[in-house]
Design a protein around this motif. Sequence first.
Motif, mmCIF file in Angstrom:
data_model
loop_
_atom_site.group_PDB
_atom_site.id
_atom_site.type_symbol
_atom_site.label_atom_id
_atom_site.label_comp_id
_atom_site.label_asym_id
_atom_site.label_seq_id
_atom_site.Cartn_x
_atom_site.Cartn_y
_atom_site.Cartn_z
ATOM 1 N N THR A 3 0.834 -1.200 0.000
ATOM 2 C CA THR A 3 0.000 0.000 0.000
ATOM 3 C C THR A 3 0.860 1.237 0.000
ATOM 4 O O THR A 3 1.948 1.258 0.574
ATOM 5 C CB THR A 3 -0.919 0.017 1.226
ATOM 6 N N ASP A 4 0.363 2.284 -0.663
ATOM 7 C CA ASP A 4 1.046 3.567 -0.643
ATOM 8 C C ASP A 4 0.498 4.415 0.498
ATOM 9 O O ASP A 4 -0.611 4.209 0.976
ATOM 10 C CB ASP A 4 0.819 4.327 -1.959
ATOM 11 N N ALA A 179 -3.909 2.927 -1.324
ATOM 12 C CA ALA A 179 -3.712 2.926 -2.770
ATOM 13 C C ALA A 179 -2.849 1.732 -3.144
ATOM 14 O O ALA A 179 -1.697 1.636 -2.710
ATOM 15 C CB ALA A 179 -3.058 4.229 -3.225
ATOM 16 N N ARG A 181 -0.877 -0.333 -5.895
ATOM 17 C CA ARG A 181 -0.281 -0.200 -7.225
ATOM 18 C C ARG A 181 -0.288 -1.552 -7.923
ATOM 19 O O ARG A 181 0.292 -2.523 -7.446
ATOM 20 C CB ARG A 181 1.146 0.337 -7.126
ATOM 21 N N GLY A 185 0.909 -0.597 -13.502
ATOM 22 C CA GLY A 185 1.202 0.778 -13.120
ATOM 23 C C GLY A 185 0.009 1.573 -12.656
ATOM 24 O O GLY A 185 0.171 2.692 -12.147
ATOM 25 N N ASN A 186 -1.201 1.043 -12.836
ATOM 26 C CA ASN A 186 -2.393 1.746 -12.383
ATOM 27 C C ASN A 186 -2.523 1.653 -10.855
ATOM 28 O O ASN A 186 -1.975 0.754 -10.219
ATOM 29 C CB ASN A 186 -3.651 1.155 -13.039
ATOM 30 N N VAL A 187 -3.268 2.603 -10.284
ATOM 31 C CA VAL A 187 -3.508 2.640 -8.848
ATOM 32 C C VAL A 187 -4.952 2.247 -8.577
ATOM 33 O O VAL A 187 -5.875 2.754 -9.237
ATOM 34 C CB VAL A 187 -3.205 4.035 -8.265
ATOM 35 N N TYR A 188 -5.137 1.337 -7.625
ATOM 36 C CA TYR A 188 -6.461 0.832 -7.280
ATOM 37 C C TYR A 188 -6.749 1.203 -5.829
ATOM 38 O O TYR A 188 -6.007 0.823 -4.922
ATOM 39 C CB TYR A 188 -6.498 -0.684 -7.458
#
Length: 375
Positions: A3-4, A179, A181, A185-188
Amino acid sequence: MNTDGSASQPTSPTAPAATTGIPTGATGATTPRLSVLDLVPVRTGQSSAQALASSLALARRADELGFERYWFAEHHNMAAVAASTPPVMIAAAAAVTERIRVGSGGVMLPNHAPLVVAEQFAALEALAPGRIDLGIGRAPGSDPVVTALLRASGPTSDVERFPQHVRDILALMRPEGAALRLGDGNVYDVHATPAADAAPTVWLLGSSDYSARLAAELGLPYVFANHFSGAGIEQVLALYRDGYRPSEAHPEPRTFLTVNAVVAPTAVEAYERALPQLRSMARLRTGKPMGRAETVEAAAAEPLDAMGEQIVADMRARWIIGEPHQAAAQIRDLAARHGADEVMVVPVAGTYDAEPLDATPGRVQTLELLADALA
Protein backbone atom coordinates in the motif's frame (compact mmCIF):
# COMPACT_ATOMS: atom_id res chain seq x y z
CA MET A 1 -0.59 -6.31 -0.70
CA ASN A 2 1.69 -3.28 -0.88
CA THR A 3 0.00 0.00 0.00
CA ASP A 4 1.05 3.57 -0.64
CA GLY A 5 0.78 6.33 1.94
CA SER A 6 1.84 6.54 5.54
CA ALA A 7 -0.12 4.92 8.34
CA SER A 8 -0.41 7.74 10.85
CA GLN A 9 -3.03 5.83 12.94
CA PRO A 10 -1.20 3.53 13.48
CA THR A 11 -19.37 -17.14 49.25
CA SER A 12 -19.32 -13.74 47.67
CA PRO A 13 -19.86 -10.41 49.40
CA THR A 14 -22.62 -8.03 48.46
CA ALA A 15 -21.68 -6.35 45.18
CA PRO A 16 -20.79 -2.67 45.52
CA ALA A 17 -22.91 -0.11 43.77
CA ALA A 18 -21.99 0.89 40.22
CA THR A 19 -19.22 3.45 40.22
CA THR A 20 -16.79 5.21 37.96
CA GLY A 21 -14.17 5.46 40.68
CA ILE A 22 -11.32 4.09 38.55
CA PRO A 23 -9.41 7.03 37.07
CA THR A 24 -10.00 7.51 33.37
CA GLY A 25 -7.15 9.94 32.69
CA ALA A 26 -3.40 9.55 32.90
CA THR A 27 -2.85 9.33 36.65
CA GLY A 28 0.72 8.13 36.90
CA ALA A 29 1.77 4.82 38.36
CA THR A 30 0.35 5.23 41.88
CA THR A 31 -3.26 4.63 40.88
CA PRO A 32 -3.27 2.86 37.53
CA ARG A 33 -6.32 2.57 35.36
CA LEU A 34 -7.72 -0.95 35.13
CA SER A 35 -8.73 -2.95 32.08
CA VAL A 36 -9.77 -6.57 31.48
CA LEU A 37 -8.53 -9.35 29.21
CA ASP A 38 -11.05 -12.20 28.87
CA LEU A 39 -10.19 -15.66 27.55
CA VAL A 40 -13.84 -16.73 28.07
CA PRO A 41 -13.05 -19.72 30.32
CA VAL A 42 -15.19 -22.85 30.15
CA ARG A 43 -15.46 -24.99 33.29
CA THR A 44 -16.52 -28.57 33.81
CA GLY A 45 -20.23 -29.05 33.09
CA GLN A 46 -20.56 -25.68 31.41
CA SER A 47 -21.65 -25.20 27.79
CA SER A 48 -20.10 -22.70 25.40
CA ALA A 49 -23.36 -20.73 25.49
CA GLN A 50 -23.17 -20.44 29.28
CA ALA A 51 -19.51 -19.43 29.18
CA LEU A 52 -20.19 -16.73 26.58
CA ALA A 53 -23.18 -15.42 28.53
CA SER A 54 -21.12 -15.17 31.71
CA SER A 55 -18.38 -13.25 29.89
CA LEU A 56 -20.87 -10.75 28.48
CA ALA A 57 -22.29 -10.27 31.97
CA LEU A 58 -18.73 -9.65 33.19
CA ALA A 59 -18.19 -7.06 30.44
CA ARG A 60 -21.36 -5.23 31.55
CA ARG A 61 -20.13 -5.20 35.13
CA ALA A 62 -16.69 -3.91 34.10
CA ASP A 63 -18.44 -1.11 32.21
CA GLU A 64 -20.47 -0.18 35.29
CA LEU A 65 -17.37 -0.25 37.49
CA GLY A 66 -15.45 2.18 35.31
CA PHE A 67 -12.84 -0.11 33.77
CA GLU A 68 -10.98 1.42 30.82
CA ARG A 69 -11.26 -1.37 28.23
CA TYR A 70 -12.39 -4.98 27.83
CA TRP A 71 -10.51 -7.20 25.40
CA PHE A 72 -11.09 -10.74 24.13
CA ALA A 73 -8.28 -13.15 23.29
CA GLU A 74 -8.01 -15.47 20.28
CA HIS A 75 -7.35 -19.14 21.03
CA HIS A 76 -8.45 -22.17 19.04
CA ASN A 77 -9.44 -25.77 19.82
CA MET A 78 -8.94 -25.46 23.58
CA ALA A 79 -11.56 -27.15 25.76
CA ALA A 80 -11.18 -24.63 28.58
CA VAL A 81 -11.27 -21.48 26.40
CA ALA A 82 -14.21 -20.22 24.29
CA ALA A 83 -12.44 -17.09 22.98
CA SER A 84 -11.88 -18.08 19.35
CA THR A 85 -13.54 -15.20 17.45
CA PRO A 86 -12.69 -11.79 18.97
CA PRO A 87 -14.69 -9.70 16.43
CA VAL A 88 -17.89 -11.60 17.27
CA MET A 89 -17.38 -11.18 21.01
CA ILE A 90 -16.44 -7.51 20.59
CA ALA A 91 -19.66 -6.80 18.70
CA ALA A 92 -21.70 -8.59 21.36
CA ALA A 93 -19.93 -6.77 24.20
CA ALA A 94 -20.27 -3.39 22.51
CA ALA A 95 -24.02 -3.99 22.24
CA VAL A 96 -24.45 -4.60 25.99
CA THR A 97 -22.11 -1.86 27.30
CA GLU A 98 -22.18 1.92 27.16
CA ARG A 99 -18.78 3.55 27.64
CA ILE A 100 -16.02 0.95 28.02
CA ARG A 101 -13.64 0.40 25.10
CA VAL A 102 -13.87 -3.12 23.65
CA GLY A 103 -11.27 -4.88 21.57
CA SER A 104 -9.02 -7.81 20.81
CA GLY A 105 -6.16 -9.05 22.91
CA GLY A 106 -5.45 -9.98 20.30
CA VAL A 107 -6.26 -10.93 16.75
CA MET A 108 -3.56 -13.41 15.72
CA LEU A 109 -2.70 -11.88 12.37
CA PRO A 110 -0.97 -14.90 10.77
CA ASN A 111 -4.37 -16.64 10.86
CA HIS A 112 -6.18 -13.93 8.86
CA ALA A 113 -5.96 -11.92 5.67
CA PRO A 114 -5.17 -8.27 6.46
CA LEU A 115 -8.13 -6.99 4.44
CA VAL A 116 -10.53 -9.22 6.39
CA VAL A 117 -9.18 -7.92 9.73
CA ALA A 118 -9.38 -4.33 8.50
CA GLU A 119 -12.97 -4.79 7.30
CA GLN A 120 -14.09 -6.43 10.54
CA PHE A 121 -12.65 -3.75 12.78
CA ALA A 122 -13.65 -0.85 10.57
CA ALA A 123 -17.20 -2.19 10.77
CA LEU A 124 -16.91 -2.50 14.57
CA GLU A 125 -15.72 1.10 14.74
CA ALA A 126 -18.79 2.15 12.75
CA LEU A 127 -21.03 0.24 15.18
CA ALA A 128 -19.37 1.61 18.33
CA PRO A 129 -17.57 4.83 17.37
CA GLY A 130 -14.58 5.71 19.51
CA ARG A 131 -14.76 2.50 21.54
CA ILE A 132 -12.89 -0.08 19.45
CA ASP A 133 -9.32 -1.35 19.97
CA LEU A 134 -7.56 -3.67 17.54
CA GLY A 135 -4.84 -5.53 19.40
CA ILE A 136 -2.67 -7.54 16.99
CA GLY A 137 -0.46 -10.52 17.84
CA ARG A 138 1.97 -12.68 15.88
CA ALA A 139 1.46 -16.09 17.53
CA PRO A 140 -0.87 -18.69 15.95
CA GLY A 141 -3.03 -19.11 19.06
CA SER A 142 -3.17 -22.88 18.73
CA ASP A 143 -1.26 -26.05 17.85
CA PRO A 144 0.23 -26.77 14.40
CA VAL A 145 -2.70 -28.94 13.26
CA VAL A 146 -5.33 -26.29 13.98
CA THR A 147 -3.05 -23.59 12.57
CA ALA A 148 -2.95 -25.56 9.29
CA LEU A 149 -6.76 -25.82 9.31
CA LEU A 150 -7.08 -22.07 9.82
CA ARG A 151 -5.02 -21.56 6.68
CA ALA A 152 -6.52 -24.44 4.65
CA SER A 153 -7.97 -22.12 1.99
CA GLY A 154 -4.53 -20.78 1.15
CA PRO A 155 -1.90 -18.46 2.58
CA THR A 156 -3.23 -15.70 4.77
CA SER A 157 -0.82 -13.48 6.69
CA ASP A 158 2.46 -15.37 6.89
CA VAL A 159 4.70 -14.50 9.82
CA GLU A 160 7.56 -13.27 7.64
CA ARG A 161 5.35 -10.52 6.20
CA PHE A 162 3.87 -9.54 9.57
CA PRO A 163 5.28 -5.97 9.58
CA GLN A 164 3.94 -5.25 6.08
CA HIS A 165 0.55 -6.71 6.93
CA VAL A 166 0.30 -4.49 10.01
CA ARG A 167 1.03 -1.50 7.77
CA ASP A 168 -1.61 -2.71 5.31
CA ILE A 169 -4.26 -2.88 8.03
CA LEU A 170 -3.40 0.60 9.26
CA ALA A 171 -3.72 2.01 5.75
CA LEU A 172 -6.88 0.10 4.84
CA MET A 173 -8.79 1.30 7.90
CA ARG A 174 -8.03 5.00 7.37
CA PRO A 175 -10.98 7.03 6.08
CA GLU A 176 -8.99 7.75 2.90
CA GLY A 177 -8.21 4.05 2.43
CA ALA A 178 -5.12 2.63 0.72
CA ALA A 179 -3.71 2.93 -2.77
CA LEU A 180 -2.71 -0.39 -4.32
CA ARG A 181 -0.28 -0.20 -7.22
CA LEU A 182 -1.07 -2.85 -9.84
CA GLY A 183 1.42 -4.54 -12.12
CA ASP A 184 0.38 -2.39 -15.07
CA GLY A 185 1.20 0.78 -13.12
CA ASN A 186 -2.39 1.75 -12.38
CA VAL A 187 -3.51 2.64 -8.85
CA TYR A 188 -6.46 0.83 -7.28
CA ASP A 189 -8.17 2.36 -4.23
CA VAL A 190 -9.08 -0.06 -1.43
CA HIS A 191 -11.20 0.79 1.64
CA ALA A 192 -12.02 -1.39 4.66
CA THR A 193 -15.44 0.31 4.68
CA PRO A 194 -16.82 2.61 1.99
CA ALA A 195 -17.36 5.71 4.14
CA ALA A 196 -15.31 5.51 7.33
CA ASP A 197 -15.25 8.50 9.68
CA ALA A 198 -12.52 7.15 11.96
CA ALA A 199 -10.40 4.08 12.62
CA PRO A 200 -9.96 1.84 15.67
CA THR A 201 -6.91 2.29 17.85
CA VAL A 202 -4.30 -0.32 16.88
CA TRP A 203 -2.07 -1.90 19.53
CA LEU A 204 0.73 -4.42 19.04
CA LEU A 205 0.92 -7.24 21.56
CA GLY A 206 3.89 -9.37 22.55
CA SER A 207 6.08 -10.94 25.20
CA SER A 208 9.43 -10.50 23.41
CA ASP A 209 11.34 -7.68 21.77
CA TYR A 210 10.03 -8.35 18.22
CA SER A 211 6.64 -6.68 18.52
CA ALA A 212 8.06 -4.02 20.86
CA ARG A 213 10.60 -2.96 18.22
CA LEU A 214 7.95 -2.98 15.48
CA ALA A 215 5.51 -0.94 17.60
CA ALA A 216 8.26 1.59 18.26
CA GLU A 217 9.11 1.79 14.55
CA LEU A 218 5.48 2.32 13.52
CA GLY A 219 4.62 4.71 16.34
CA LEU A 220 1.99 2.39 17.82
CA PRO A 221 0.96 1.61 21.41
CA TYR A 222 2.36 -1.64 22.81
CA VAL A 223 1.07 -4.20 25.33
CA PHE A 224 3.41 -6.59 27.13
CA ALA A 225 1.77 -9.99 27.72
CA ASN A 226 2.96 -10.31 31.30
CA HIS A 227 0.13 -12.74 32.15
CA PHE A 228 1.72 -15.25 29.80
CA SER A 229 5.41 -14.65 30.45
CA GLY A 230 7.04 -11.98 32.54
CA ALA A 231 10.55 -12.79 31.34
CA GLY A 232 12.53 -9.84 30.08
CA ILE A 233 9.81 -7.25 30.68
CA GLU A 234 12.23 -4.47 31.72
CA GLN A 235 14.41 -4.94 28.63
CA VAL A 236 11.44 -5.15 26.24
CA LEU A 237 9.74 -2.02 27.56
CA ALA A 238 13.04 -0.13 27.48
CA LEU A 239 13.58 -1.13 23.84
CA TYR A 240 10.10 0.11 22.98
CA ARG A 241 10.39 3.44 24.78
CA ASP A 242 13.98 4.18 23.75
CA GLY A 243 13.36 3.37 20.09
CA TYR A 244 9.94 5.00 19.77
CA ARG A 245 9.28 7.03 16.64
CA PRO A 246 6.41 9.48 17.24
CA SER A 247 3.41 9.20 14.91
CA GLU A 248 0.62 11.68 14.28
CA ALA A 249 -1.87 9.60 16.25
CA HIS A 250 0.58 8.71 19.04
CA PRO A 251 3.26 11.37 19.62
CA GLU A 252 4.43 9.61 22.80
CA PRO A 253 5.07 5.92 23.54
CA ARG A 254 2.13 4.28 25.25
CA THR A 255 2.05 0.90 26.88
CA PHE A 256 0.48 -1.22 29.55
CA LEU A 257 0.91 -4.77 30.77
CA THR A 258 -1.33 -7.70 31.65
CA VAL A 259 -1.43 -9.79 34.82
CA ASN A 260 -3.45 -12.76 36.06
CA ALA A 261 -5.56 -11.79 39.08
CA VAL A 262 -7.79 -13.43 41.66
CA VAL A 263 -9.17 -11.22 44.44
CA ALA A 264 -11.50 -12.33 47.23
CA PRO A 265 -12.58 -11.10 50.68
CA THR A 266 -9.86 -13.30 52.21
CA ALA A 267 -6.50 -14.53 50.99
CA VAL A 268 -7.61 -18.10 51.67
CA GLU A 269 -10.55 -17.83 49.27
CA ALA A 270 -8.39 -16.09 46.69
CA TYR A 271 -5.88 -18.93 46.67
CA GLU A 272 -8.66 -21.50 46.50
CA ARG A 273 -10.18 -19.76 43.46
CA ALA A 274 -6.77 -19.43 41.80
CA LEU A 275 -5.97 -23.13 42.03
CA PRO A 276 -7.98 -24.41 39.02
CA GLN A 277 -6.22 -22.03 36.60
CA LEU A 278 -2.82 -22.60 38.22
CA ARG A 279 -3.23 -26.34 37.76
CA SER A 280 -4.42 -25.90 34.18
CA MET A 281 -1.33 -23.84 33.33
CA ALA A 282 0.90 -26.44 34.99
CA ARG A 283 -0.60 -29.12 32.74
CA LEU A 284 -0.06 -26.94 29.69
CA ARG A 285 3.60 -26.38 30.53
CA THR A 286 4.29 -30.06 31.20
CA GLY A 287 2.56 -31.30 28.04
CA LYS A 288 -0.28 -33.05 29.86
CA PRO A 289 -3.85 -33.31 28.50
CA MET A 290 -6.05 -30.32 29.24
CA GLY A 291 -9.80 -30.41 29.62
CA ARG A 292 -12.33 -27.89 30.82
CA ALA A 293 -11.41 -25.91 33.93
CA GLU A 294 -11.88 -27.75 37.20
CA THR A 295 -14.03 -26.45 40.01
CA VAL A 296 -12.26 -25.37 43.18
CA GLU A 297 -13.23 -28.60 44.94
CA ALA A 298 -12.01 -30.81 42.08
CA ALA A 299 -8.71 -28.93 41.88
CA ALA A 300 -8.11 -29.36 45.62
CA ALA A 301 -8.94 -33.07 45.57
CA GLU A 302 -6.13 -34.25 43.27
CA PRO A 303 -2.51 -33.39 44.08
CA LEU A 304 -0.04 -32.46 41.35
CA ASP A 305 3.32 -34.15 40.89
CA ALA A 306 6.51 -32.43 42.09
CA MET A 307 7.11 -30.65 38.78
CA GLY A 308 3.55 -29.39 38.65
CA GLU A 309 3.76 -28.12 42.22
CA GLN A 310 6.94 -26.20 41.41
CA ILE A 311 5.33 -24.58 38.35
CA VAL A 312 2.32 -23.59 40.45
CA ALA A 313 4.56 -22.08 43.12
CA ASP A 314 6.48 -20.06 40.51
CA MET A 315 3.28 -18.74 38.93
CA ARG A 316 1.71 -17.84 42.28
CA ALA A 317 4.62 -15.52 42.92
CA ARG A 318 3.91 -13.58 39.71
CA TRP A 319 0.10 -13.47 39.85
CA ILE A 320 -2.06 -11.07 41.85
CA ILE A 321 -3.74 -13.35 44.39
CA GLY A 322 -5.12 -12.08 47.67
CA GLU A 323 -7.53 -9.90 49.58
CA PRO A 324 -8.47 -6.48 48.13
CA HIS A 325 -5.95 -4.15 49.77
CA GLN A 326 -3.10 -6.60 49.29
CA ALA A 327 -4.03 -7.01 45.62
CA ALA A 328 -4.36 -3.25 45.12
CA ALA A 329 -0.90 -2.71 46.60
CA GLN A 330 0.57 -5.34 44.27
CA ILE A 331 -1.02 -3.71 41.22
CA ARG A 332 0.21 -0.27 42.22
CA ASP A 333 3.71 -1.70 42.71
CA LEU A 334 3.61 -3.50 39.36
CA ALA A 335 2.58 -0.30 37.58
CA ALA A 336 5.22 1.77 39.37
CA ARG A 337 8.05 -0.67 38.65
CA HIS A 338 7.32 -0.66 34.93
CA GLY A 339 6.15 2.92 34.42
CA ALA A 340 2.61 1.96 33.40
CA ASP A 341 -0.48 4.05 34.03
CA GLU A 342 -2.76 1.14 33.12
CA VAL A 343 -2.86 -2.54 34.09
CA MET A 344 -4.98 -5.10 32.26
CA VAL A 345 -6.10 -7.86 34.59
CA VAL A 346 -6.98 -11.37 33.44
CA PRO A 347 -9.61 -12.44 36.02
CA VAL A 348 -8.87 -16.16 36.40
CA ALA A 349 -10.90 -16.93 39.53
CA GLY A 350 -12.39 -20.40 39.52
CA THR A 351 -15.84 -21.46 40.68
CA TYR A 352 -17.16 -23.66 43.47
CA ASP A 353 -19.37 -26.66 42.75
CA ALA A 354 -22.51 -24.93 44.03
CA GLU A 355 -22.13 -21.80 41.90
CA PRO A 356 -24.34 -21.43 38.80
CA LEU A 357 -23.09 -22.54 35.39
CA ASP A 358 -24.26 -19.38 33.63
CA ALA A 359 -22.27 -17.01 35.85
CA THR A 360 -18.72 -16.53 37.13
CA PRO A 361 -19.08 -15.10 40.65
CA GLY A 362 -15.35 -15.30 41.37
CA ARG A 363 -14.40 -13.27 38.30
CA VAL A 364 -17.11 -10.67 39.02
CA GLN A 365 -15.91 -10.47 42.61
CA THR A 366 -12.31 -9.93 41.46
CA LEU A 367 -13.30 -6.90 39.37
CA GLU A 368 -15.61 -5.44 42.01
CA LEU A 369 -13.11 -5.71 44.83
CA LEU A 370 -10.24 -4.32 42.76
CA ALA A 371 -12.34 -1.38 41.57
CA ASP A 372 -13.30 -0.56 45.15
CA ALA A 373 -9.76 -0.97 46.54
CA LEU A 374 -8.19 1.22 43.83
CA ALA A 375 -10.90 3.90 43.82
